[in-house]
Design a protein around this motif. Structure first.
Motif, short mmCIF file in Angstrom:
data_model
loop_
_atom_site.label_atom_id
_atom_site.label_comp_id
_atom_site.label_asym_id
_atom_site.label_seq_id
_atom_site.Cartn_x
_atom_site.Cartn_y
_atom_site.Cartn_z
N GLY A 183 29.16 30.14 78.38
CA GLY A 183 30.52 30.58 78.09
C GLY A 183 30.65 32.09 77.98
N VAL A 184 31.30 32.53 76.94
CA VAL A 184 31.69 33.92 76.76
C VAL A 184 30.96 34.53 75.57
N MET A 185 30.69 35.81 75.66
CA MET A 185 30.26 36.60 74.50
C MET A 185 31.43 37.50 74.13
N TYR A 186 31.94 37.33 72.90
CA TYR A 186 33.03 38.19 72.42
C TYR A 186 32.41 39.28 71.56
N TYR A 187 32.63 40.53 71.93
CA TYR A 187 32.16 41.64 71.11
C TYR A 187 33.21 41.90 70.04
N VAL A 188 32.77 42.02 68.79
CA VAL A 188 33.69 42.17 67.66
C VAL A 188 33.22 43.28 66.72
N ASP A 189 34.18 43.75 65.91
CA ASP A 189 33.82 44.69 64.84
C ASP A 189 33.39 43.87 63.62
N PRO A 190 33.00 44.50 62.50
CA PRO A 190 32.52 43.73 61.34
C PRO A 190 33.54 42.74 60.76
N TRP A 191 34.82 42.91 61.10
CA TRP A 191 35.87 42.04 60.59
C TRP A 191 36.37 41.05 61.64
N GLY A 192 35.68 40.96 62.77
CA GLY A 192 36.01 39.98 63.79
C GLY A 192 37.03 40.40 64.81
N LYS A 193 37.48 41.66 64.76
CA LYS A 193 38.45 42.13 65.76
C LYS A 193 37.77 42.22 67.12
N ASN A 194 38.41 41.65 68.14
CA ASN A 194 37.86 41.62 69.48
C ASN A 194 37.76 43.03 70.07
N LEU A 195 36.55 43.39 70.56
CA LEU A 195 36.32 44.69 71.19
C LEU A 195 36.07 44.56 72.69
N GLY A 196 35.93 43.35 73.17
CA GLY A 196 35.65 43.11 74.59
C GLY A 196 34.90 41.81 74.76
N TYR A 197 34.56 41.50 75.99
CA TYR A 197 33.85 40.25 76.26
C TYR A 197 32.99 40.39 77.50
N GLU A 198 32.09 39.45 77.65
CA GLU A 198 31.33 39.26 78.89
C GLU A 198 31.32 37.78 79.20
N ASP A 199 31.38 37.46 80.48
CA ASP A 199 31.19 36.10 80.94
C ASP A 199 30.42 36.15 82.24
N VAL A 200 30.18 35.01 82.86
CA VAL A 200 29.37 34.99 84.08
C VAL A 200 30.01 35.85 85.18
N PHE A 201 31.32 35.95 85.19
CA PHE A 201 32.00 36.72 86.24
C PHE A 201 31.86 38.23 86.02
N THR A 202 31.93 38.69 84.77
CA THR A 202 31.70 40.12 84.52
C THR A 202 30.24 40.47 84.79
N LYS A 203 29.33 39.54 84.50
CA LYS A 203 27.90 39.77 84.80
C LYS A 203 27.69 39.90 86.31
N ILE A 204 28.32 39.02 87.10
CA ILE A 204 28.21 39.10 88.55
C ILE A 204 28.75 40.44 89.04
N ASP A 205 29.90 40.86 88.52
CA ASP A 205 30.48 42.15 88.92
C ASP A 205 29.54 43.31 88.58
N MET A 206 28.93 43.27 87.39
CA MET A 206 27.99 44.33 87.00
C MET A 206 26.81 44.37 87.96
N CYS A 207 26.30 43.20 88.32
CA CYS A 207 25.15 43.12 89.24
C CYS A 207 25.52 43.65 90.62
N ARG A 208 26.66 43.22 91.15
CA ARG A 208 27.09 43.69 92.48
C ARG A 208 27.17 45.22 92.53
N ALA A 209 27.82 45.80 91.54
CA ALA A 209 27.98 47.26 91.51
C ALA A 209 26.62 47.96 91.38
N HIS A 210 25.77 47.46 90.49
CA HIS A 210 24.46 48.09 90.29
C HIS A 210 23.59 47.97 91.54
N PHE A 211 23.49 46.77 92.11
CA PHE A 211 22.63 46.59 93.28
C PHE A 211 23.11 47.41 94.47
N GLU A 212 24.41 47.58 94.61
CA GLU A 212 24.95 48.46 95.65
C GLU A 212 24.54 49.91 95.39
#
Length: 174
Positions: free
Chosen positions: A131-160
């Motif tokens: 599923g998803v990893m939700y990045y949060v501050d100490p009080w649970g406020k959402n700071l961002g996320y990662e999922d399989v699709f953001t991981k694929i995008d990161m890999c594509r950009a890096h490998f290029e």
């Protein structure tokens, strides 16, 4: 499991695999010597993709950290499995330490802050993240996320960027 006791014991299965079965993934250099295969995630943090499963929404990777300190605070709505290959780490919210050879199960709903101790030069852990990893501050406020699709995008950009080509990631996608 019953053992075959005849001349067919070492014979491979004689029928075709299911027509709609996905091909297997074999990564012979899972802990690579070629640094281009490590995708940067943050300062002093990289991941090595092993399986990026679009249809079931999970990914497996090796996470490598080369500097002590706080890595991230995040929440998992689904389970995570980890196995420490090198070094050690812990979560600020728990009193245990994951050392080399440790297996860690993180239940759905777990929120924690990953820390690598000061005396660890390098940490490598195998993770299966569902599923998803939700990045949060100490009080649970959402700071961002990662999922399989953001991981694929990161890999594509890096490998290029490193000359392997954006399609290099396709070997890990199912």
């Amino acid at each position: 499991m019953p053992a075959e006791k005849d001349e067919h014991a070492r014979m491979p299965y004689q029928f075709p695999m299911p027509v709609d079965a996905l091909p297997e993934i074999v990564v012979p250099d899972a802990v690579p010597t070629d640094d281009r295969l490590w995708v940067p995630q943050a300062e002093n943090v990289w991941f090595r993709p092993l399986c990026l499963n679009r249809s079931q929404g999970y990914w497996t990777n090796l996470l490598k950290v080369r500097k002590a300190g706080v890595l991230s605070r995040h929440r998992h709505p689904q389970s995570v499995h980890g196995f420490v290959l090198k070094g050690r780490w812990r979560y600020l919210e728990h009193d245990w330490v994951a050392t080399e050879g440790s297996y860690v199960f993180e239940p759905p709903g777990e929120t924690h802050t990953l820390v690598v101790p000061d005396d660890v030069e390098e940490m490598i852990t195998f993770f299966q993240v569902n599923g998803v990893m939700y990045y949060v501050d100490p009080w649970g406020k959402n700071l961002g996320y990662e999922d399989v699709f953001t991981k694929i995008d990161m890999c594509r950009a890096h490998f290029e960027r490193v000359g392997l080509g954006a399609d290099y990631v396709n070997a890990f996608i199912r």
